[in-house]
Design a protein around this motif. Structure first.
Motif: not given
Length: 236
Positions: A219-236
């Protein structure tokens, strides 16, 4: 003048239309008007939990995964602390330490088996659940997951922990502890205690604690969003 009146009337009409519109705030995250598709939200949260569960299992299911982590280390049960003090007074501290170590080794040995249990439980999350969780706290998904699936996980995890306790000798260590305590001057009898349930509970506490840490990172660290889906859902 007539043109000005028309503009003012049009402005009032538009304002009335906006005020009566039905707006679903659950589709807004963090105040942003960029709504996310329900399926993507649910899929993103499930993926976050699956990745977090995998990381949690990797971190705990190894030597010193519990014992070396002060946040989740399984300590002597509070009910047996009098026994611990008595044994340490007569120089039997090593026996106490061996018992504590055995509980942690049992949890470490059982942890890898939890991943399949976690994944099965994660799949039951609904779209409505996901929308509510997405804008929650840093561990909202973990907290929801534990509240909804905690009892089922305990039931499934118990026989696994029981086997691992047998393999590492927790019960044997506990029986030796009880026997040694009888030699403590003026010692009362050892309180009855369900050591199996205690280790199961603490093992799951540790897994959920680490799972919550992993969710917080996503939720708080972009580096931990290791898939495109995570980046899409949790990205600001």
């Amino acid at each position: 003048m007539r043109t000005r009146v028309i503009i003012i009337v049009a402005a009032f009409v538009m304002a009335a239309a906006f005020s009566s519109a039905q707006i679903d705030p659950s589709k807004w995250v963090g105040g942003s008007k960029d709504s996310k598709d329900s399926k993507d939200i649910a899929a993103g949260l499930k993926e976050a939990l699956k990745i977090g569960a995998g990381n949690a299992v990797s971190l705990t299911g190894k030597t010193d995964g519990y014992f070396g982590n002060a946040a989740i280390k399984i300590l002597m049960p509070e009910k047996l602390q009098t026994v611990e003090k008595g044994l340490r007074l007569i120089g039997q501290g090593e026996q106490v330490d061996a018992f504590v170590l055995s509980m942690n080794r049992a949890a470490e040995k059982a942890a890898p088996s939890a991943q399949a249990i976690f994944v099965n439980a994660i799949t039951s999350m609904t779209f409505d659940d996901a929308r509510k969780i997405l804008s929650g706290g840093d561990t909202a998904a973990t907290d929801y997951f534990r509240a909804k699936a905690g009892n089922a996980l305990t039931a499934a995890f118990q026989p696994i922990v029981k086997d691992s306790m047998k393999d590492v000798g927790v019960v044997k260590q506990y029986q030796q502890l009880q026997s040694s305590y009888q030699s403590v001057p003026f010692a009362s009898s050892v309180p009855s205690f369900d050591i199996e349930s205690y280790v199961v509970g603490k093992a799951l506490d540790g897994l959920f604690h680490v799972l919550g840490d992993e969710e917080r990172k996503i939720r708080t660290d972009p580096a931990a969003r290791v898939t495109d889906l995570l980046k899409q859902v949790f990205g600001k």
